[in-house]
Write a protein that holds these residues in place. Structure first.
Motif, PDB file in Angstrom:
ATOM      1  N   PHE A   1      32.845  29.729  31.430  1.00 35.03           N
ATOM      2  CA  PHE A   1      33.587  30.966  31.728  1.00 35.03           C
ATOM      3  C   PHE A   1      34.017  31.564  30.221  1.00 35.03           C
ATOM      4  CE2 PHE A   1      37.483  33.361  32.917  1.00 35.03           C
ATOM      5  CZ  PHE A   1      37.067  33.983  33.806  1.00 35.03           C
ATOM      6  N   ALA A   2      34.216  30.672  29.542  1.00 36.33           N
ATOM      7  CA  ALA A   2      34.998  30.845  28.240  1.00 36.33           C
ATOM      8  C   ALA A   2      33.537  31.465  27.505  1.00 36.33           C
ATOM      9  CB  ALA A   2      35.700  29.921  27.438  1.00 36.33           C
ATOM     10  N   ALA A   3      32.598  31.021  27.589  1.00 37.34           N
ATOM     11  CA  ALA A   3      31.271  31.289  27.022  1.00 37.34           C
ATOM     12  C   ALA A   3      30.850  32.560  27.417  1.00 37.34           C
ATOM     13  CB  ALA A   3      30.314  30.339  26.897  1.00 37.34           C
ATOM     14  N   VAL A   4      30.882  32.889  28.825  1.00 32.20           N
ATOM     15  CA  VAL A   4      30.430  34.208  29.179  1.00 32.20           C
ATOM     16  C   VAL A   4      31.525  35.353  28.666  1.00 32.20           C
ATOM     17  CG1 VAL A   4      30.634  35.483  31.448  1.00 32.20           C
ATOM     18  CG2 VAL A   4      29.684  33.269  31.340  1.00 32.20           C
ATOM     19  N   LEU A   5      32.681  34.978  28.625  1.00 32.40           N
ATOM     20  CA  LEU A   5      33.871  35.989  28.073  1.00 32.40           C
ATOM     21  C   LEU A   5      33.380  36.435  26.538  1.00 32.40           C
ATOM     22  CD1 LEU A   5      37.255  35.105  29.630  1.00 32.40           C
ATOM     23  CD2 LEU A   5      35.796  36.938  30.147  1.00 32.40           C
ATOM     24  N   ASP A   6      33.053  35.249  25.835  1.00 27.11           N
ATOM     25  CA  ASP A   6      33.028  35.455  24.447  1.00 27.11           C
ATOM     26  C   ASP A   6      31.497  36.296  24.130  1.00 27.11           C
ATOM     27  OD1 ASP A   6      33.539  34.785  21.700  1.00 27.11           O
ATOM     28  OD2 ASP A   6      31.171  33.571  21.851  1.00 27.11           O
ATOM     29  N   HIS A   7      30.604  35.894  24.894  1.00 28.81           N
ATOM     30  CA  HIS A   7      29.317  36.723  24.969  1.00 28.81           C
ATOM     31  C   HIS A   7      29.455  38.080  25.119  1.00 28.81           C
ATOM     32  CE1 HIS A   7      24.889  36.952  24.986  1.00 28.81           C
ATOM     33  NE2 HIS A   7      24.908  37.751  26.151  1.00 28.81           N
ATOM     34  N   ASN A   8      30.157  38.225  26.215  1.00 29.81           N
ATOM     35  CA  ASN A   8      30.333  39.679  26.484  1.00 29.81           C
ATOM     36  C   ASN A   8      31.063  40.409  25.718  1.00 29.81           C
ATOM     37  OD1 ASN A   8      28.772  39.484  28.829  1.00 29.81           O
ATOM     38  ND2 ASN A   8      30.464  39.159  30.227  1.00 29.81           N
ATOM     39  N   SER A   9      32.389  39.841  25.120  1.00 29.22           N
ATOM     40  CA  SER A   9      33.374  40.430  24.204  1.00 29.22           C
ATOM     41  C   SER A   9      33.022  40.576  22.991  1.00 29.22           C
ATOM     42  CB  SER A   9      34.869  39.817  24.476  1.00 29.22           C
ATOM     43  OG  SER A   9      34.629  38.561  23.836  1.00 29.22           O
ATOM     44  N   THR A  10      31.750  39.788  22.448  1.00 33.62           N
ATOM     45  CA  THR A  10      31.518  39.784  21.154  1.00 33.62           C
ATOM     46  C   THR A  10      30.706  41.289  21.020  1.00 33.62           C
ATOM     47  OG1 THR A  10      31.384  37.591  20.871  1.00 33.62           O
ATOM     48  CG2 THR A  10      29.858  38.706  19.423  1.00 33.62           C
TER      49      THR A  10
ATOM     50  N   ASP B   1      43.140  32.152  39.241  1.00 32.60           N
ATOM     51  CA  ASP B   1      42.892  30.867  38.909  1.00 32.60           C
ATOM     52  C   ASP B   1      43.520  30.693  37.736  1.00 32.60           C
ATOM     53  OD1 ASP B   1      40.852  28.359  39.815  1.00 32.60           O
ATOM     54  OD2 ASP B   1      41.206  28.453  37.647  1.00 32.60           O
ATOM     55  N   GLU B   2      44.415  29.563  37.597  1.00 31.76           N
ATOM     56  CA  GLU B   2      45.175  29.204  36.419  1.00 31.76           C
ATOM     57  C   GLU B   2      44.275  28.843  35.251  1.00 31.76           C
ATOM     58  OE1 GLU B   2      47.803  29.168  33.335  1.00 31.76           O
ATOM     59  OE2 GLU B   2      48.243  30.102  35.385  1.00 31.76           O
ATOM     60  N   ARG B   3      43.188  28.066  35.589  1.00 34.54           N
ATOM     61  CA  ARG B   3      42.172  27.868  34.385  1.00 34.54           C
ATOM     62  C   ARG B   3      41.571  28.920  33.829  1.00 34.54           C
ATOM     63  NH1 ARG B   3      38.747  23.994  37.888  1.00 34.54           N
ATOM     64  NH2 ARG B   3      39.407  25.453  39.157  1.00 34.54           N
ATOM     65  N   ALA B   4      40.948  29.705  34.778  1.00 36.15           N
ATOM     66  CA  ALA B   4      40.483  31.048  34.329  1.00 36.15           C
ATOM     67  C   ALA B   4      41.443  32.180  33.828  1.00 36.15           C
ATOM     68  CB  ALA B   4      39.869  31.858  35.415  1.00 36.15           C
ATOM     69  N   ALA B   5      42.895  32.115  33.940  1.00 38.13           N
ATOM     70  CA  ALA B   5      43.689  32.815  33.399  1.00 38.13           C
ATOM     71  C   ALA B   5      44.148  32.564  32.056  1.00 38.13           C
ATOM     72  CB  ALA B   5      44.974  32.975  34.222  1.00 38.13           C
ATOM     73  N   HIS B   6      43.866  31.078  31.913  1.00 36.19           N
ATOM     74  CA  HIS B   6      44.129  30.778  30.442  1.00 36.19           C
ATOM     75  C   HIS B   6      43.063  31.184  29.459  1.00 36.19           C
ATOM     76  CE1 HIS B   6      45.279  27.754  27.399  1.00 36.19           C
ATOM     77  NE2 HIS B   6      44.081  27.426  27.148  1.00 36.19           N
ATOM     78  N   VAL B   7      41.996  30.955  29.960  1.00 40.48           N
ATOM     79  CA  VAL B   7      40.870  31.445  29.374  1.00 40.48           C
ATOM     80  C   VAL B   7      40.851  33.057  28.923  1.00 40.48           C
ATOM     81  CG1 VAL B   7      38.177  31.650  29.226  1.00 40.48           C
ATOM     82  CG2 VAL B   7      39.057  29.645  29.925  1.00 40.48           C
ATOM     83  N   LEU B   8      41.298  33.728  29.925  1.00 38.21           N
ATOM     84  CA  LEU B   8      41.341  35.194  29.710  1.00 38.21           C
ATOM     85  C   LEU B   8      42.231  35.382  28.666  1.00 38.21           C
ATOM     86  CD1 LEU B   8      41.163  36.460  33.320  1.00 38.21           C
ATOM     87  CD2 LEU B   8      39.622  37.182  31.343  1.00 38.21           C
ATOM     88  N   ARG B   9      43.553  34.687  28.563  1.00 39.27           N
ATOM     89  CA  ARG B   9      44.656  34.961  27.842  1.00 39.27           C
ATOM     90  C   ARG B   9      44.416  34.603  26.311  1.00 39.27           C
ATOM     91  NH1 ARG B   9      48.094  32.962  31.852  1.00 39.27           N
ATOM     92  NH2 ARG B   9      47.640  30.966  30.667  1.00 39.27           N
ATOM     93  N   GLU B  10      43.738  33.204  26.368  1.00 38.67           N
ATOM     94  CA  GLU B  10      43.526  32.704  24.989  1.00 38.67           C
ATOM     95  C   GLU B  10      42.345  33.344  24.270  1.00 38.67           C
ATOM     96  OE1 GLU B  10      45.822  30.855  23.769  1.00 38.67           O
ATOM     97  OE2 GLU B  10      46.904  31.264  25.570  1.00 38.67           O
ATOM     98  N   GLU B  11      41.354  33.538  25.082  1.00 32.99           N
ATOM     99  CA  GLU B  11      39.980  33.933  24.286  1.00 32.99           C
ATOM    100  C   GLU B  11      39.852  35.569  24.670  1.00 32.99           C
ATOM    101  OE1 GLU B  11      37.573  31.721  23.361  1.00 32.99           O
ATOM    102  OE2 GLU B  11      38.550  30.210  23.830  1.00 32.99           O
ATOM    103  N   LEU B  12      39.829  36.090  25.604  1.00 32.79           N
ATOM    104  CA  LEU B  12      39.605  37.501  25.591  1.00 32.79           C
ATOM    105  C   LEU B  12      40.648  38.240  24.941  1.00 32.79           C
ATOM    106  CD1 LEU B  12      37.687  39.510  26.834  1.00 32.79           C
ATOM    107  CD2 LEU B  12      38.805  39.556  28.818  1.00 32.79           C
TER     108      LEU B  12
END
Length: 194
Positions: A61-70, A111-122
Motif C-alpha cells: 500500500f505504501a509503495a502504491v502511494l509512493d509510486h502515485n505521489s512521486t 483501516d488504522e494500518r492504511a491510515a498510518h501509511v496515508l499520514r506518514e507517507e502521503l
C-alpha cells in the motif's frame, strides 16, 4: 521438464505489475477488502513474489502511494502542485466509475494500518511539497491546511458523494478552491499594502 520455453524473469516488470494490480484493487475495494492473493492473481504472479518484493500488504500500500505521489509531486511547475492534486481529486469519471488514486486511497482511511501509511507517507510528502510554495513562518501549517482542504474535498465528493459538491462542475470547484489556496500559500516577502 516441460516442453515449452521458460519465461524470462524480470523483477522490474513483476514489481510494476504488482503495483498496477494493487493500485486498481485498492481503488476498487479499499485497503481492508483487498487481499494479497487477489493482487497476485490480477498481476499474474505467485503471491510469494508479492511478499518477496514488498514484505506485506501495508508495505505494498505504501509503495502504491509512493509510486502515485512521486509522479504528482515531481510534476512541473512546482507551484502547480495544489492544482494537480485538486484536478486528480475532481477527475473521477462518474460514468465509468474510475477514480484518481488519491480519491480511491481516501476510501481506505478507516483501516488504522492504511491510515498510518496515508499520514506518514502521503501526508508528509505532500505537506513538504506544498510548504515549499510559501515563505511564511508557518509554512507547514499552511500546507497542512491546504492538504486537509483538498483531501476533505476528495472525501466529500468521491467517498461520501454529498451534494452539491459531488455533482458540481470540476472547473467551478477548481476556480473557488484555487483562489483560497492562493491566499494560504501567498508569498510573505511581498510588501503589505494595508
Amino acid at each position: 521438464m516441460t516442453g515449452g520455453p521458460r519465461r524470462k524473469r524480470d523483477s522490474a516488470a513483476t514489481k510494476e505489475a504488482l503495483l498496477q494490480a494493487a493500485s486498481a484493487l485498492f481503488a476498487e475495494r479499499g485497503f481492508s477488502a483487498t487481499t494479497v492473493r487477489d493482487v497476485a492473481t490480477r498481476a499474474g504472479v505467485n503471491q510469494a513474489l508479492l511478499f518477496r518484493y514488498f514484505g506485506s500488504k501495508q508495505e505494498l500500500f505504501a509503495a502504491v502511494l509512493d509510486h502515485n505521489s512521486t509522479e504528482l509531486i515531481a510534476g512541473q511547475p512546482p507551484e502547480g502542485l495544489p492544482r494537480r492534486i485538486l484536478d486528480g481529486l475532481l477527475s473521477a469519471d462518474q460514468l465509468s466509475g474510475e477514480e484518481h488514486p488519491i480519491a480511491a486511497m481516501l476510501r481506505s482511511y478507516s483501516d488504522e494500518r492504511a491510515a498510518h501509511v496515508l499520514r506518514e507517507e502521503l501526508g508528509a510528502r505532500y505537506t513538504a511539497g506544498l510548504a515549499e510554495l510559501t515563505d511564511a513562518e508557518d509554512a507547514e501549517l499552511r500546507a497542512d491546511l491546504v492538504l486537509a482542504w483538498l483531501f476533505g474535498i476528495g472525501m466529500v465528493r468521491s467517498v461520501l458523494g454529498k451534494s452539491p459538491l459531488a455533482q458540481a462542475d470540476p472547473d467551478a470547484v477548481a476556480r473557488h478552491v484555487t483562489r483560497g489556496i492562493s491566499v494560504l500559500l501567498e508569498r510573505t516577502d511581498l510588501p503589505d499594502e494595508r
